[in-house]
Design an enzyme around this catalytic site. Sequence first.
Site, short mmCIF file in Angstrom:
data_model
loop_
_atom_site.label_atom_id
_atom_site.label_comp_id
_atom_site.label_asym_id
_atom_site.label_seq_id
_atom_site.Cartn_x
_atom_site.Cartn_y
_atom_site.Cartn_z
N CYS A 2 5.59 0.64 -15.15
CA CYS A 2 6.35 0.30 -16.36
C CYS A 2 5.50 0.51 -17.61
O CYS A 2 4.30 0.29 -17.61
CB CYS A 2 6.84 -1.14 -16.38
SG CYS A 2 7.93 -1.53 -15.03
N ARG A 27 1.44 6.03 -15.47
CA ARG A 27 1.47 4.71 -14.82
C ARG A 27 2.49 4.66 -13.69
O ARG A 27 2.46 3.75 -12.87
CB ARG A 27 1.82 3.65 -15.86
CG ARG A 27 0.79 3.51 -16.94
CD ARG A 27 1.30 2.61 -18.03
NE ARG A 27 1.45 1.25 -17.57
CZ ARG A 27 0.54 0.31 -17.71
NH1 ARG A 27 -0.58 0.58 -18.33
NH2 ARG A 27 0.74 -0.91 -17.28
N TRP A 72 9.55 1.01 -13.46
CA TRP A 72 9.23 1.23 -12.05
C TRP A 72 9.94 0.10 -11.31
O TRP A 72 9.59 -1.07 -11.47
CB TRP A 72 7.71 1.15 -11.87
CG TRP A 72 7.20 1.63 -10.55
CD1 TRP A 72 6.87 2.91 -10.21
CD2 TRP A 72 6.92 0.84 -9.40
NE1 TRP A 72 6.42 2.96 -8.93
CE2 TRP A 72 6.43 1.71 -8.39
CE3 TRP A 72 7.04 -0.51 -9.09
CZ2 TRP A 72 6.06 1.29 -7.14
CZ3 TRP A 72 6.67 -0.95 -7.83
CH2 TRP A 72 6.19 -0.05 -6.86
N ASN A 98 8.00 -5.69 -19.13
CA ASN A 98 7.10 -5.41 -18.00
C ASN A 98 6.77 -6.73 -17.35
O ASN A 98 6.52 -7.72 -18.05
CB ASN A 98 5.77 -4.81 -18.49
CG ASN A 98 5.91 -3.39 -18.96
OD1 ASN A 98 6.98 -2.81 -18.87
ND2 ASN A 98 4.83 -2.84 -19.47
N GLY A 99 6.70 -6.76 -16.04
CA GLY A 99 6.31 -8.00 -15.34
C GLY A 99 7.45 -8.52 -14.50
O GLY A 99 8.42 -7.80 -14.22
N GLU A 452 -11.53 4.86 2.82
CA GLU A 452 -11.15 5.41 1.51
C GLU A 452 -10.60 6.84 1.68
O GLU A 452 -9.60 7.21 1.06
CB GLU A 452 -12.36 5.38 0.57
CG GLU A 452 -12.16 6.00 -0.80
CD GLU A 452 -10.99 5.41 -1.60
OE1 GLU A 452 -10.45 4.36 -1.25
OE2 GLU A 452 -10.59 6.07 -2.59
N LYS A 456 -6.71 8.07 0.65
CA LYS A 456 -6.41 9.19 -0.23
C LYS A 456 -5.42 10.15 0.44
O LYS A 456 -4.48 10.62 -0.19
CB LYS A 456 -7.70 9.96 -0.58
CG LYS A 456 -8.58 9.29 -1.59
CD LYS A 456 -8.00 9.36 -2.99
CE LYS A 456 -8.51 8.32 -3.94
NZ LYS A 456 -8.30 6.92 -3.64
N GLU A 459 -1.88 8.62 0.62
CA GLU A 459 -1.13 8.39 -0.62
C GLU A 459 -0.72 9.66 -1.34
O GLU A 459 0.31 9.67 -2.00
CB GLU A 459 -1.87 7.44 -1.57
CG GLU A 459 -3.11 8.01 -2.20
CD GLU A 459 -3.72 7.06 -3.25
OE1 GLU A 459 -2.98 6.36 -3.94
OE2 GLU A 459 -4.95 7.06 -3.36
N HIS A 475 -11.99 0.28 21.38
CA HIS A 475 -11.32 -1.01 21.60
C HIS A 475 -9.82 -0.94 21.35
O HIS A 475 -9.20 -1.94 21.01
CB HIS A 475 -12.00 -2.09 20.74
CG HIS A 475 -13.43 -2.26 21.09
ND1 HIS A 475 -13.86 -2.89 22.24
CD2 HIS A 475 -14.55 -1.80 20.48
CE1 HIS A 475 -15.18 -2.85 22.31
NE2 HIS A 475 -15.62 -2.19 21.25
N LYS A 571 0.28 3.78 -11.20
CA LYS A 571 -1.16 3.77 -11.51
C LYS A 571 -1.67 2.36 -11.71
O LYS A 571 -2.79 2.04 -11.35
CB LYS A 571 -1.39 4.63 -12.76
CG LYS A 571 -2.84 4.73 -13.19
CD LYS A 571 -3.65 5.54 -12.20
CE LYS A 571 -5.11 5.67 -12.58
NZ LYS A 571 -5.92 6.05 -11.40
C1 F6R Z 1 -5.70 4.53 -4.63
C2 F6R Z 1 -5.57 3.73 -5.81
C3 F6R Z 1 -5.13 2.32 -5.66
C4 F6R Z 1 -5.84 1.43 -6.68
C5 F6R Z 1 -5.29 0.00 -6.63
C6 F6R Z 1 -6.03 -0.92 -7.59
O1 F6R Z 1 -6.17 5.82 -4.94
O2 F6R Z 1 -5.79 4.20 -6.88
O3 F6R Z 1 -5.34 1.85 -4.37
O4 F6R Z 1 -7.21 1.45 -6.41
O5 F6R Z 1 -3.93 0.00 -6.95
O6 F6R Z 1 -5.92 -0.47 -8.91
P1 F6R Z 1 -6.95 -0.93 -10.01
O7 F6R Z 1 -8.27 -0.35 -9.68
O8 F6R Z 1 -6.40 -0.42 -11.31
O9 F6R Z 1 -7.00 -2.43 -9.96
#
Ligand code: F6R
Length: 576
Positions: A2, A27, A72, A98-99, A452, A456, A459, A475, A571
């Site tokens: 949002c 975002r 969003w 927003n929220g 990690e 990636k 997502e 296991h 984001k």
């Molecule tokens: C994955 C990614 C998300 C953020 C998570 C936290 O690539 O970007 O998993 O890491 O949403 O976001 P922040 O760092 O903004 O608190």
Amino acid sequence: MCGIVGYIGSKTDIKNALETLKKLEYRGYDSAGVAFVKRGKIQCFKRVGQINNLIETIGKKSAKICICHTRWATHGKATEENAHPIMSYNNNFSVVHNGIIENYKYLKAKIGAEKFSTSTDTEVICNLLEYLKGDTISRVIECESLLEGSYASLIIDKCNKYIYAIKNKSPMYIACGKKGTTIASDISCLNAEYFYNLPDHTVAKINKKEITFYSNGNIIDLPLCKNIHNFESNDLGQYKTYMQKEIAETNKTISNIVELYSSSNNYINENIFKGIKNVILTGCGTAYHACCLGANWIQKNLKIPASAYIASELRYSEPILDDSSLMVLVSQSGETADTLAAGELAKDKGCRIITITNVGYSTLANLADVCLPLCAGAEIAVASTKAYAAMLAVLYLLSHATSGFIKSLQNLKEICQKFNSDNISKDIVKKVINSKRVFFIGRLDDGVTASEGALKLKEIAYIDACGYFAGELKHGTIALIENDVVVIAIITNPNLKQKTLNAVEEVVSRGAEVIIITNDKSITGYTTIFIDTAIDEELNSLLSVYPLQKLACEVSLSLGFNPDKPRNLAKSVTVE
Ligand code: F6R
């Protein structure tokens, strides 16, 4: 997640405000809308999908005041009806928000459910304004006092003189320019030297010439903040996508960190850990993975018990928190709702709080006793890449706060030239694309990198992937190993190399395709991506995640996806 932009000033094309709103596209959103007053009536235009659809609809329409929004979907589907702005039942007020309003069901019942026509929680704000009595400012003040939850909202009425802003736990900034005033939920879209940062439970009444702030119904003064939000150009330059550009900016980010943290000991110094008996690190997603490595390093280097918590779990898991605890909040955006809730809990318990963030004016930065900047510049792609490397770099420095700090800066500087710039081979990309699922494995720090790497790939390429500590395979998970499965093993720890290679052999003998990421040139006989070696072993995690980020990006592009804007993701996740 949002975005809000409001504009009040000389008559201007609404398209200009929508162009500002476009800067918040990164975002994540699924619909967009705008409201303004024409001939004594509030007009509201909304479209599902891209802001460009809305810009086309608006054409050359102009207004002195407008409020715009990208939504969003949380409460209610992504439809035009649920898109913001939302109109009140008698069309006297229009609201963007927003929220999440947590007591919306209660308020809805109080107002009368039959007066509602959307599935949103936001509608309760505009209907409350309609329902309350008095002039607009007294209604706005009363409305704000009745809401529970998180909100950054802009409100207009038919008088067309003011924009009203209310705010709690969700950011809202106001910048006065020569031609007019812009209000936004994200500082990155405000092109102004000074701005107001609206505190929680404050109401602002904004017109072209002045702004009045209210707290508990009384007029208050707010300080102007200087905008040090010095983000570099957001142009793509030579790159096709922001994700590619941002991965390539990792070395620049690390040198920014070295420069900043060498220049002043205001950020990291030995006092940070004075009297501290335990350290809790918390964040979400990628930031949580950074916390896991940070916890390993703090415990190892500072000999203080340290643990990483997923922020959304932390407040329900009763961690040991008191005034001898240090809570480290890690967040690129500085606005993640779950991380904020963890920070608020830590504050209540009297903990010392450090926030590691890329956004110096964010809510999480404001909450902390000390804010450690990530120096990564704007990260536009939804998937965090250079900011992840920055989190690791800052956590590494933090873990040397009490001894060896200068050496740790030198070690960090030394890796800047060591990120593997080779393209990921087509053969490797093909293997991943053709796989049924992908397992990432490693031991200790490499095990975190494995998680990690898997995140990636999931997502942005929508491939079923999972990260495991290699010793865990036997296991249970090994039952899933068969032909068409790819296993990516990360090996940078010489002491555990053979252990991970044992796991590799076990999966090879069950038909898996293996790809190894390593700095050990003696490992042969597998498809391998070789990386450089850092002077300090801990920093190998920055070098090994780099090809994994590139791999995910390449796979996403090869499958025809846009890695910058993965489906269903935002984001900045500002709701729980
Ligand atoms: C994955 C990614 C998300 C953020 C998570 C936290 O690539 O970007 O998993 O890491 O949403 O976001 P922040 O760092 O903004 O608190």
